[in-house]
Structures are given as C-alpha cells and as structure tokens.
Design a protein around this motif. Structure first.
Motif, PDB file in Angstrom:
ATOM      1  N   GLN A 187       0.821  -1.217   0.000  1.00 42.31           N
ATOM      2  CA  GLN A 187       0.000   0.000   0.000  1.00 42.31           C
ATOM      3  C   GLN A 187       0.852   1.261   0.000  1.00 42.31           C
ATOM      4  OE1 GLN A 187      -2.493  -0.780   3.435  1.00 42.31           O
ATOM      5  NE2 GLN A 187      -4.180  -1.494   2.168  1.00 42.31           N
ATOM      6  N   LYS A 188       1.978   1.205   0.685  1.00 44.56           N
ATOM      7  CA  LYS A 188       2.878   2.360   0.707  1.00 44.56           C
ATOM      8  C   LYS A 188       3.623   2.534  -0.614  1.00 44.56           C
ATOM      9  CE  LYS A 188       3.660   2.151   5.710  1.00 44.56           C
ATOM     10  NZ  LYS A 188       4.623   1.814   6.779  1.00 44.56           N
ATOM     11  N   GLY A 189       3.602   1.500  -1.451  1.00 46.57           N
ATOM     12  CA  GLY A 189       4.266   1.580  -2.748  1.00 46.57           C
ATOM     13  C   GLY A 189       5.768   1.448  -2.666  1.00 46.57           C
ATOM     14  N   HIS A 190       6.268   0.893  -1.565  1.00 45.50           N
ATOM     15  CA  HIS A 190       7.722   0.787  -1.383  1.00 45.50           C
ATOM     16  C   HIS A 190       8.333  -0.327  -2.222  1.00 45.50           C
ATOM     17  CE1 HIS A 190       7.597   2.922   2.806  1.00 45.50           C
ATOM     18  NE2 HIS A 190       7.382   3.727   1.799  1.00 45.50           N
ATOM     19  N   VAL A 191       7.562  -1.385  -2.470  1.00 51.78           N
ATOM     20  CA  VAL A 191       8.098  -2.523  -3.223  1.00 51.78           C
ATOM     21  C   VAL A 191       7.102  -2.960  -4.289  1.00 51.78           C
ATOM     22  CG1 VAL A 191       9.451  -3.348  -1.241  1.00 51.78           C
ATOM     23  CG2 VAL A 191       7.156  -4.269  -1.644  1.00 51.78           C
ATOM     24  N   LYS A 192       7.627  -3.694  -5.274  1.00 50.98           N
ATOM     25  CA  LYS A 192       6.783  -4.240  -6.338  1.00 50.98           C
ATOM     26  C   LYS A 192       6.538  -5.730  -6.168  1.00 50.98           C
ATOM     27  CE  LYS A 192       6.044  -0.601  -8.876  1.00 50.98           C
ATOM     28  NZ  LYS A 192       4.673  -0.084  -9.051  1.00 50.98           N
ATOM     29  N   ALA A 193       7.312  -6.373  -5.271  1.00 50.31           N
ATOM     30  CA  ALA A 193       7.130  -7.812  -5.071  1.00 50.31           C
ATOM     31  C   ALA A 193       7.649  -8.214  -3.696  1.00 50.31           C
ATOM     32  CB  ALA A 193       7.849  -8.603  -6.155  1.00 50.31           C
ATOM     33  N   VAL A 194       7.103  -9.326  -3.194  1.00 45.87           N
ATOM     34  CA  VAL A 194       7.561  -9.919  -1.929  1.00 45.87           C
ATOM     35  C   VAL A 194       7.814 -11.399  -2.179  1.00 45.87           C
ATOM     36  CG1 VAL A 194       6.967 -10.492   0.449  1.00 45.87           C
ATOM     37  CG2 VAL A 194       6.284  -8.277  -0.499  1.00 45.87           C
ATOM     38  N   LEU A 195       8.993 -11.870  -1.758  1.00 45.29           N
ATOM     39  CA  LEU A 195       9.319 -13.293  -1.851  1.00 45.29           C
ATOM     40  C   LEU A 195       9.118 -13.915  -0.471  1.00 45.29           C
ATOM     41  CD1 LEU A 195      10.497 -12.471  -4.578  1.00 45.29           C
ATOM     42  CD2 LEU A 195      12.430 -13.981  -4.109  1.00 45.29           C
ATOM     43  N   ASN A 196       8.241 -14.900  -0.403  1.00 46.61           N
ATOM     44  CA  ASN A 196       7.854 -15.518   0.859  1.00 46.61           C
ATOM     45  C   ASN A 196       8.346 -16.967   0.884  1.00 46.61           C
ATOM     46  OD1 ASN A 196       6.646 -16.372   3.200  1.00 46.61           O
ATOM     47  ND2 ASN A 196       4.544 -16.035   2.530  1.00 46.61           N
ATOM     48  N   PHE A 197       9.438 -17.219   1.653  1.00 47.71           N
ATOM     49  CA  PHE A 197       9.987 -18.565   1.778  1.00 47.71           C
ATOM     50  C   PHE A 197       9.275 -19.294   2.915  1.00 47.71           C
ATOM     51  CE2 PHE A 197      13.356 -16.171  -0.250  1.00 47.71           C
ATOM     52  CZ  PHE A 197      13.837 -17.046  -1.206  1.00 47.71           C
TER      53      PHE A 197
ATOM     54  N   GLY B 299      -5.783   5.358   1.958  1.00 51.56           N
ATOM     55  CA  GLY B 299      -6.253   6.671   2.366  1.00 51.56           C
ATOM     56  C   GLY B 299      -5.144   7.696   2.268  1.00 51.56           C
ATOM     57  N   LEU B 300      -5.431   8.894   2.758  1.00 48.71           N
ATOM     58  CA  LEU B 300      -4.467   9.995   2.658  1.00 48.71           C
ATOM     59  C   LEU B 300      -3.169   9.698   3.409  1.00 48.71           C
ATOM     60  CD1 LEU B 300      -4.096  12.852   1.512  1.00 48.71           C
ATOM     61  CD2 LEU B 300      -5.058  13.754   3.639  1.00 48.71           C
ATOM     62  N   GLN B 301      -3.236   8.845   4.433  1.00 46.96           N
ATOM     63  CA  GLN B 301      -2.027   8.549   5.214  1.00 46.96           C
ATOM     64  C   GLN B 301      -0.961   7.837   4.399  1.00 46.96           C
ATOM     65  OE1 GLN B 301      -4.978   7.149   5.590  1.00 46.96           O
ATOM     66  NE2 GLN B 301      -4.888   5.010   6.289  1.00 46.96           N
ATOM     67  N   TYR B 302      -1.356   7.233   3.266  1.00 51.87           N
ATOM     68  CA  TYR B 302      -0.395   6.544   2.415  1.00 51.87           C
ATOM     69  C   TYR B 302       0.056   7.384   1.218  1.00 51.87           C
ATOM     70  CZ  TYR B 302      -1.409   2.189   4.898  1.00 51.87           C
ATOM     71  OH  TYR B 302      -1.538   1.217   5.857  1.00 51.87           O
ATOM     72  N   ILE B 303      -0.696   8.424   0.880  1.00 53.03           N
ATOM     73  CA  ILE B 303      -0.366   9.212  -0.322  1.00 53.03           C
ATOM     74  C   ILE B 303      -0.137  10.687   0.016  1.00 53.03           C
ATOM     75  CG2 ILE B 303      -1.515   7.698  -1.978  1.00 53.03           C
ATOM     76  CD1 ILE B 303      -3.962   9.534  -1.806  1.00 53.03           C
ATOM     77  N   TRP B 304       0.136  10.982   1.292  1.00 53.07           N
ATOM     78  CA  TRP B 304       0.304  12.386   1.687  1.00 53.07           C
ATOM     79  C   TRP B 304       1.543  13.014   1.042  1.00 53.07           C
ATOM     80  CZ3 TRP B 304       4.828  13.741   4.054  1.00 53.07           C
ATOM     81  CH2 TRP B 304       5.581  12.705   4.630  1.00 53.07           C
ATOM     82  N   LYS B 305       2.586  12.216   0.860  1.00 52.44           N
ATOM     83  CA  LYS B 305       3.815  12.763   0.263  1.00 52.44           C
ATOM     84  C   LYS B 305       3.566  13.202  -1.176  1.00 52.44           C
ATOM     85  CE  LYS B 305       7.132  10.204  -1.383  1.00 52.44           C
ATOM     86  NZ  LYS B 305       8.246   9.249  -1.552  1.00 52.44           N
ATOM     87  N   GLU B 306       2.912  12.352  -1.963  1.00 51.75           N
ATOM     88  CA  GLU B 306       2.612  12.683  -3.363  1.00 51.75           C
ATOM     89  C   GLU B 306       1.671  13.883  -3.449  1.00 51.75           C
ATOM     90  OE1 GLU B 306       2.397   9.668  -2.057  1.00 51.75           O
ATOM     91  OE2 GLU B 306       3.972   8.529  -3.078  1.00 51.75           O
TER      92      GLU B 306
END
Length: 368
Positions: free
Chosen positions: A90-100, A337-344
């Motif tokens: 949701q924060k847009g920090h990553v495009k993928a997660v590898l779950n072992f 919500g706005l808490q995730y896109i306030w910087k943009e």
C-alpha cells in the motif's frame, strides 16, 4: 540560377538565425530518440522487492544472495510477518515480496521439494509478469546448479500470487494513465492557448492594466477550464467503473479531491507555458511535445521508471503525472487513504504553488 542560389542562401540564413527553428530541426529529434531509446523497454532493472524468510537457513540465504546480486532486483526490506505484506504494498515501497516457507532447507533435502511464494503488485500487470518470470529464471538457475552435485534432484516450486489485479487486466493500468494524460493535456493545453490568444489579439495588455490584480486575471481565465476539466474527470471515472469494470477500492471523495488538485496543477502549468509563448501555435507545440512525451514515457504509466537510466529517473520526479498516477492507483486499486499518499499530495501542492508564483511574477514583469 545565381538568383535562385542567393534565395536559398537567404533561407538558410533565416533558419540559422531563428533559434526556435534550429531547436525544432535538431533539438527535438535528439530529445525524442534519447527518450524513446532509454525509456521504452520491457525489461526491468533495480526493482525494489521485500523478503519474508520464515526458514532463515543457508539455502534461503543463498537464494536471496543470488537474487540480490542480479541487476534486476534490489532488496528494499526484510519483513518478519505476513501481516506486513499488505502495508508495504500500500505504501508503494516494493513491487514484489518473496515468501519462503518454514523449514525450507529441510523440506528440500527430505521431501526433495520446497515452496517459495512470489507475491507481486499487479496494478501494473506487465511489470508484475516480468518480475515473476525473472524470479522464476533465477530459481531455476539455482536449482540446476544444486542438482548437478546430487543424485535425487531438488525441486523449488514457485507459487505466484498477483495482488490488486489477480486477473491481470490491462485496463487497470490504462485507465489511470489515460485519465492522467487527458487531464494534463486538456487542462494545460487549453489554458495556455486561451491566454496566448489574448496576447496575440492584444487584449491581454488591456487586462493587465485594468484594476484587477494579475493573480485575479489569471484565476478568471482558468476558472472555466477547472469546471470543464472536473466534468471530464467525472466522465472518465464513470466510464471506467461502468464500462470497463474498474474498481474503486478507496474513497470517491478523496479521489475527487486529488483529481481537482491535479487539474489545478495542470492548469498552473498551462499558465506558465502561456507566459513563455508568443503565439497559439507555439503554446500548442510546447503543450503537445513538452507534455505528451514526458507524461507517456516518464510518468510510469507504461514503462517502469526503475528500469530507466538514473538521469531519467531524476527527471521523472518533476513530472506531475508521475505523482498523480501513484495517487490514483493507490486510491482506486489499493484502497489506500491519505495517510499513504500524503507525500505525493504535498508534492503536487508544491508544484502548483511554484507554477502559479512563477507565472504571476512573469506577468508582473510584463506589467511593469
């Protein structure tokens, strides 16, 4: 014949004296080939990913090191719980997660097979597919290297999961991008042409010496386009929902407010273009060539910004469309919500203030 040669020489002199003509002849082709050459690519490079390693053994660490050593991925974060996956997307920090999975190494040795889950952000389905394919290729290569030294071969089973767009519908990517392009071009181009028309007809000088302050003159000129652009935005959203079945997971009110903010940003940019344009033709050319190409190529609409050279990545930060696409995808597809896109949001507000302040300053100079 001598007269014809003299006439041709005169035309060359006129062209070389006109800097705008030289820029169109030589500058635009160079700029376009550089942009298209570096920005248009189906490859990915330095994509930020996160790792969730339940096993934390030598085998998983070796696989993680191989992924980190490749030019395709950059490990942004190591997470410890599955509950952290949704917030990091949701924060847009990553495009993928590898779950072992837990006991990865033991299962690989005893059962000759272990699972790794590839979770990708499918708001951009093309990038999500590419990420999945690249990770699979690295896992297969590691599997071949290990199986050379043992009798009973190991099998690493990748399990792919696409979040936000599990069906990989391309419309989820195109609707936010097309909405951004339409609002940017219509708002900026129409505003710049409208104000430049006043300059061409000589009526702008009359407005500037009227009792109205420059800021009121500008606001009065762009106010109708704010209203018309809002109507455009509403039409686009309605069509995307009812015709293309585009979901709106977040708040419609927040989506509307962010759209109005972007419209005002685009209008402010159009005002700035009008201050440096002497004719409507020039304003149209700057709006089309100076806005359309960057919006399509450098906004992340079609091509991933992380795969571009560093100079283009830096330039992309001054493209308002980049930040609006992040906002609109976050609201419509991720439900943030706005808490995730306030910087943009703050970046768009800052750009709007800068464009308006610079435009008012230029008009004041003209008035003085």
């Amino acid at each position: 014949m001598n007269r014809f040669i003299g006439f041709v020489k005169k035309e060359f002199y006129h062209i070389f004296r006109d800097r705008r003509s030289l820029f169109i002849l030589f500058g635009m082709p160079i700029a376009q080939i550089m942009l298209f050459g570096f920005a248009i690519t189906n490859e990915i490079n330095n994509v930020d990913i996160a790792i969730l390693d339940h096993s934390k053994d030598a085998v998983t660490q070796e696989i993680i090191n191989k992924i980190s050593a490749s030019k395709y991925f950059s490990i942004k974060q190591l997470i410890t719980r599955e509950a952290d996956i949704a917030p990091i997307f949701q924060k847009g920090h990553v495009k993928a997660v590898l779950n072992f999975e837990k006991d990865f190494s033991q299962k690989l040795i005893k059962a000759h097979g272990a699972n790794v889950q590839i979770i990708t952000d499918a708001t951009d389905p093309n990038t999500a597919n590419t990420i999945s394919n690249y990770v699979n290729a690295i896992l297969q290569q590691y599997q071949k290297e290990v199986n050379k030294e043992i009798v009973n071969s190991y099998q690493i089973v990748p399990q792919t999961r696409m979040v936000y767009n599990p069906e990989l519908k391309s419309v989820y990517m195109f609707v936010p991008g097309v909405m951004t392009i339409i609002l940017m071009l219509v708002s900026a181009m129409m505003t710049s042409i409208s104000i430049t028309r006043e300059k061409e007809l000589g009526t702008m000088e009359i407005l500037l010496v009227s009792p109205l302050k420059p800021i009121l003159v500008i606001v009065g000129k762009v106010f109708p386009y704010i209203f018309l652009s809002i109507i455009n935005a509403i039409i686009i959203v309605v069509l995307s929902i009812f015709i293309f079945k585009m979901p709106v997971q977040g708040s419609l009110i927040l989506l509307g407010m962010e759209s109005v903010l972007f419209i005002i940003t685009a209008l402010a940019l159009g005002i700035l273009i009008s201050t440096i344009s002497a004719t409507q033709q020039t304003a149209m050319m700057i709006s089309l060539m100076g806005l359309m190409l960057p919006v399509i190529l450098l906004s992340g609409f079609i091509f991933p910004i992380t795969s571009m050279p560093l100079p283009l990545q830096i330039i992309s930060n001054i493209i308002p469309a980049k930040w609006f696409i992040i906002i609109i995808k976050g609201i419509m597809l991720k439900g943030v919500g706005l808490q995730y896109i306030w910087k943009e949001t703050l970046i768009l507000i800052a750009m709007t203030i800068f464009f308006i302040a610079l435009s008012v300053k230029k008009y004041k100079i003209r008035l003085e």
